[in-house]
Design a protein around this motif. Structure first.
Motif, PDB file in Angstrom:
ATOM      1  N   MET A  62     -29.645 -30.061  81.804  1.00 35.49           N
ATOM      2  CA  MET A  62     -30.403 -30.524  80.994  1.00 35.49           C
ATOM      3  C   MET A  62     -29.434 -31.538  79.920  1.00 35.49           C
ATOM      4  N   SER A  63     -28.408 -30.247  79.683  1.00 38.38           N
ATOM      5  CA  SER A  63     -27.645 -30.859  78.705  1.00 38.38           C
ATOM      6  C   SER A  63     -26.572 -32.734  79.462  1.00 38.38           C
ATOM      7  N   GLU A  64     -26.768 -32.417  80.513  1.00 36.14           N
ATOM      8  CA  GLU A  64     -26.167 -33.886  81.071  1.00 36.14           C
ATOM      9  C   GLU A  64     -27.460 -33.867  81.328  1.00 36.14           C
ATOM     10  N   VAL A  65     -28.497 -33.859  80.795  1.00 33.92           N
ATOM     11  CA  VAL A  65     -29.292 -35.256  80.742  1.00 33.92           C
ATOM     12  C   VAL A  65     -29.681 -36.070  79.515  1.00 33.92           C
ATOM     13  N   LEU A  66     -29.732 -35.430  79.014  1.00 29.44           N
ATOM     14  CA  LEU A  66     -29.752 -35.839  77.520  1.00 29.44           C
ATOM     15  C   LEU A  66     -28.766 -36.489  76.807  1.00 29.44           C
ATOM     16  N   ARG A  67     -27.106 -36.630  77.400  1.00 27.83           N
ATOM     17  CA  ARG A  67     -26.139 -36.863  77.483  1.00 27.83           C
ATOM     18  C   ARG A  67     -26.372 -38.182  77.848  1.00 27.83           C
ATOM     19  N   ARG A  68     -26.651 -38.389  79.396  1.00 31.01           N
ATOM     20  CA  ARG A  68     -27.345 -39.626  80.061  1.00 31.01           C
ATOM     21  C   ARG A  68     -28.514 -40.288  78.962  1.00 31.01           C
ATOM     22  N   LEU A  69     -28.760 -39.679  77.954  1.00 31.85           N
ATOM     23  CA  LEU A  69     -29.846 -40.480  77.645  1.00 31.85           C
ATOM     24  C   LEU A  69     -29.587 -40.966  76.215  1.00 31.85           C
ATOM     25  N   GLY A  70     -28.064 -40.562  75.809  1.00 24.77           N
ATOM     26  CA  GLY A  70     -27.925 -41.152  75.111  1.00 24.77           C
ATOM     27  C   GLY A  70     -26.920 -40.197  74.228  1.00 24.77           C
ATOM     28  N   CYS A  71     -27.671 -39.104  74.220  1.00 27.23           N
ATOM     29  CA  CYS A  71     -26.953 -37.714  73.319  1.00 27.23           C
ATOM     30  C   CYS A  71     -26.147 -36.987  72.767  1.00 27.23           C
ATOM     31  N   GLY A  72     -25.527 -36.843  72.227  1.00 28.32           N
ATOM     32  CA  GLY A  72     -24.299 -35.909  72.104  1.00 28.32           C
ATOM     33  C   GLY A  72     -24.692 -33.980  71.832  1.00 28.32           C
ATOM     34  N   VAL A  73     -24.341 -33.888  73.282  1.00 25.47           N
ATOM     35  CA  VAL A  73     -24.952 -31.959  72.956  1.00 25.47           C
ATOM     36  C   VAL A  73     -23.457 -31.501  72.770  1.00 25.47           C
ATOM     37  N   THR A  74     -23.459 -30.196  72.403  1.00 22.55           N
ATOM     38  CA  THR A  74     -22.653 -29.492  72.882  1.00 22.55           C
ATOM     39  C   THR A  74     -23.125 -28.279  72.794  1.00 22.55           C
ATOM     40  N   PHE A  75     -22.521 -27.177  73.310  1.00 24.17           N
ATOM     41  CA  PHE A  75     -23.088 -25.783  73.488  1.00 24.17           C
ATOM     42  C   PHE A  75     -21.393 -24.838  73.147  1.00 24.17           C
ATOM     43  N   GLU A  76     -21.951 -23.714  72.447  1.00 25.91           N
ATOM     44  CA  GLU A  76     -21.610 -23.047  71.429  1.00 25.91           C
ATOM     45  C   GLU A  76     -21.767 -21.945  71.584  1.00 25.91           C
ATOM     46  N   ARG A  77     -20.752 -21.080  72.453  1.00 21.78           N
ATOM     47  CA  ARG A  77     -21.253 -19.567  72.995  1.00 21.78           C
ATOM     48  C   ARG A  77     -20.824 -17.913  72.107  1.00 21.78           C
ATOM     49  N   TYR A  78     -21.651 -17.888  71.370  1.00 22.32           N
ATOM     50  CA  TYR A  78     -22.363 -16.718  70.322  1.00 22.32           C
ATOM     51  C   TYR A  78     -21.063 -15.672  71.151  1.00 22.32           C
ATOM     52  N   PRO A  79     -19.756 -15.924  69.956  1.00 22.92           N
ATOM     53  CA  PRO A  79     -18.720 -14.153  70.318  1.00 22.92           C
ATOM     54  C   PRO A  79     -18.998 -13.000  71.153  1.00 22.92           C
ATOM     55  N   LEU A  80     -18.364 -12.032  71.430  1.00 25.99           N
ATOM     56  CA  LEU A  80     -19.085 -10.923  71.386  1.00 25.99           C
ATOM     57  C   LEU A  80     -19.776  -9.924  69.969  1.00 25.99           C
ATOM     58  N   GLU A  81     -20.633  -9.122  70.212  1.00 28.14           N
ATOM     59  CA  GLU A  81     -20.194  -8.691  68.695  1.00 28.14           C
ATOM     60  C   GLU A  81     -20.255  -7.305  68.398  1.00 28.14           C
ATOM     61  N   PRO A  82     -19.266  -6.323  67.706  1.00 31.49           N
ATOM     62  CA  PRO A  82     -18.989  -5.675  67.195  1.00 31.49           C
ATOM     63  C   PRO A  82     -19.952  -4.539  67.804  1.00 31.49           C
ATOM     64  N   GLY A  83     -19.344  -3.315  68.279  1.00 27.22           N
ATOM     65  CA  GLY A  83     -20.084  -2.777  69.552  1.00 27.22           C
ATOM     66  C   GLY A  83     -21.037  -3.079  70.719  1.00 27.22           C
ATOM     67  N   ASP A  84     -20.450  -4.594  70.267  1.00 23.60           N
ATOM     68  CA  ASP A  84     -21.384  -4.814  72.186  1.00 23.60           C
ATOM     69  C   ASP A  84     -20.587  -4.531  73.413  1.00 23.60           C
ATOM     70  N   SER A  85     -20.847  -3.155  74.464  1.00 24.85           N
ATOM     71  CA  SER A  85     -20.169  -3.708  74.956  1.00 24.85           C
ATOM     72  C   SER A  85     -20.491  -5.477  76.804  1.00 24.85           C
ATOM     73  N   SER A  86     -21.567  -5.428  76.322  1.00 22.63           N
ATOM     74  CA  SER A  86     -21.331  -6.774  76.857  1.00 22.63           C
ATOM     75  C   SER A  86     -22.075  -7.887  76.286  1.00 22.63           C
ATOM     76  N   PRO A  87     -22.093  -8.452  76.658  1.00 23.92           N
ATOM     77  CA  PRO A  87     -22.047 -10.387  76.371  1.00 23.92           C
ATOM     78  C   PRO A  87     -23.708 -10.292  76.514  1.00 23.92           C
ATOM     79  N   SER A  88     -24.767 -10.894  75.372  1.00 27.38           N
ATOM     80  CA  SER A  88     -25.762 -11.495  75.362  1.00 27.38           C
ATOM     81  C   SER A  88     -26.323 -12.989  76.164  1.00 27.38           C
ATOM     82  N   GLY A  89     -25.328 -12.979  76.495  1.00 22.04           N
ATOM     83  CA  GLY A  89     -25.480 -14.668  76.918  1.00 22.04           C
ATOM     84  C   GLY A  89     -25.764 -15.567  76.439  1.00 22.04           C
TER      85      GLY A  89
END
Ligand code: UD1
Length: 427
Positions: A48-75
């Motif tokens: 979907m990001s690529e769909v929007l880019r080709r429509l002329g939008c700028g799109v960036t995705f920033e993945r959240y870092p692992l929070e302290p105490g978390d054993s696995s990321p939320s994704g």
């Protein structure tokens, strides 16, 4: 993956794929920067990001870092979408055919630009999935829609509010029509509208952008057109299907899981089924705890539009029934062809018989490991859950389908006690 372990601990659910994709499309309705939080880091979001880019939008995705105490990321992560004053109106076939949800740019583009050319989508192989209600609704709003060379081309110098009756409460059609109606002249009433939490989420974001919408979450949505919308920062609703998958997994494996972020009201029927199967279900401030001591009892399931049992959790319901005591009747009412994956489940030793849109499942105490093929996102997740109940190492092939719906799935499975590895990277 190795069977035999119970799911135990905590797992965190990020925003819903089926909402985030539409919120991204809705960003097209306003010039400037939209910020979306809790967007799942999955292939469909990147398409979907690529769909929007080709429509002329700028799109960036920033993945959240692992929070302290978390054993696995939320994704989850944050998506920034910069929409130009004059986006393009054409979406490419190479992207749209990879993901059906690309069709949700149709409504916003027609509303914003008066014209849209969107390739006809592909997506999951789970039935015919027509677009007739999308098209008929846009025509009612005053658009001319033609199907040419694999594209839907909609033109409407002006959209005018009207009343629209949907033959079926289609999620995609409701969303497209609401997104078209927000900038139409006058009032639009969508009757027999879908009531899914993702529709409510989309309408909330549109309202924050300045749209006038009433009745989201009921069968009648009323939209009063406005002249323009402003971009906003918005947080995606938690993914009830991912949450439901974890809940069912906990019950199947006789585990004890806190599904953080799960909203019990979005899962009323599935959680009730789990209680009937013998589980302890405890809504909490931070999510829902699901625990199971004994072997689950078989429960019948009928899929229906929200608030009914979601079709997207049907494969997990079949997997649950496959290891429950007794016989369950599972009925699929939303998508034809959604029982295709059952052949794979049978390879794991499940006793399932299909008759039209019904599956009769006779539960077995254990399943038996084998290589199986994921045929779509949810089928793949159902097979992974079934693999947890096998006596050995189950190989789920074509797992890229599961990656489309479950961010950080493997890390999260490991975090709650499952031995699982990826043997080949998905494309
Ligand atoms: C969305 C979800 C999908 C979920 C489904 C039902 C996304 C990206 N996908 O799909 O995960 O399983 O809702 O909860 O959000 N139909 C028509 N004509 C139309 C539109 C739909 O015949 O114009 C039929 C479809 O073939 C299907 C049924 O209606 O049998 C439901 O489809 P719909 O509710 O539109 O699902 P999607 O929006 O495609």
């Amino acid at each position: 993956m190795t069977g035999g372990s119970a799911l135990r601990g905590r797992v965190r659910v990020t925003g819903a794929k089926n909402s985030a994709l539409k919120l991204m499309a809705a960003a097209l309705l306003a010039t400037g920067r939209t910020t979306l939080e809790e967007v799942p880091d999955i292939l469909d979001v990147h398409i979907m990001s690529e769909v929007l880019r080709r429509l002329g939008c700028g799109v960036t995705f920033e993945r959240y870092p692992l929070e302290p105490g978390d054993s696995s990321p939320s994704g989850g992560g944050r998506v920034l979408i910069d929409v130009p004053e004059e986006p393009s109106s054409e979406t490419d076939y190479d992207l749209v055919r990879r993901m059906r949800a690309s069709i949700s740019v149709l409504g916003p583009l027609v509303a914003r630009l008066g014209t849209a050319k969107v390739a006809l989508p592909g997506g999951d192989a789970i039935g015919s999935r027509g677009l007739d209600m999308h098209v008929a609704g846009l025509e009612r709003l005053g658009a001319t829609v033609v199907n040419e060379h694999g594209f839907l081309i909609a033109t409407a110098p002006k959209l005018v509010g009207t009343s629209i009756w949907l033959d079926f409460p289609s999620v995609g059609a409701t969303e497209n029509l609401v997104m078209a109606a927000v900038l139409a002249e006058g009032t639009t009433i969508v009757d027999n509208a879908a009531r899914e939490p993702e529709i409510v989420d989309l309408c909330r974001m549109l309202t924050a952008m300045g749209a006038r919408i009433q009745g989201a979450g009921t069968s009648t949505i009323t939209v009063e057109g406005v002249d323009g919308l402003e971009p906003v920062a918005y947080t995606t609703v938690p993914d009830r299907i991912v949450a439901g998958t974890w809940a069912i997994g906990a019950v199947m494996t006789r585990g004890d899981l806190v599904v953080e972020g799960a909203v019990a009201e979005h899962l009323t029927v599935p959680l009730e089924k789990l209680v009937n199967a013998g589980a302890t279900v405890e809504p909490r401030a931070d999510g829902v705890r699901v625990a199971m001591e004994d072997r689950p009892r078989a429960v019948d399931v009928v899929t229906l539009p929200f608030p009914g049992f979601p079709t997207d959790l049907q494969p997990m319901a079949v997997a649950l029934a496959a290891v429950s005591s007794g016989t369950a009747l599972i009925t699929e009412n939303v998508f034809e062809g959604r029982f295709m994956f059952v052949n794979e489940l049978v390879r794991l030793g499940a006793d399932v018989r299909i008759d039209g849109h019904h599956a009769v499942v006779r539960g077995r105490e254990r399943l038996s490991s084998a290589p199986v093929l994921a045929t779509d996102i949810r089928a793949g997740a159902g097979l992974v859950l079934a693999g947890l109940l096998t006596d050995g190492v189950t190989e789920v092939q074509d797992v890229r389908h599961v990656d489309r719906g479950y961010p950080a799935f493997l890390e999260q499975l490991r975090g709650v006690g499952v031995q699982i590895t990826r043997t080949q990277l998905a494309d």
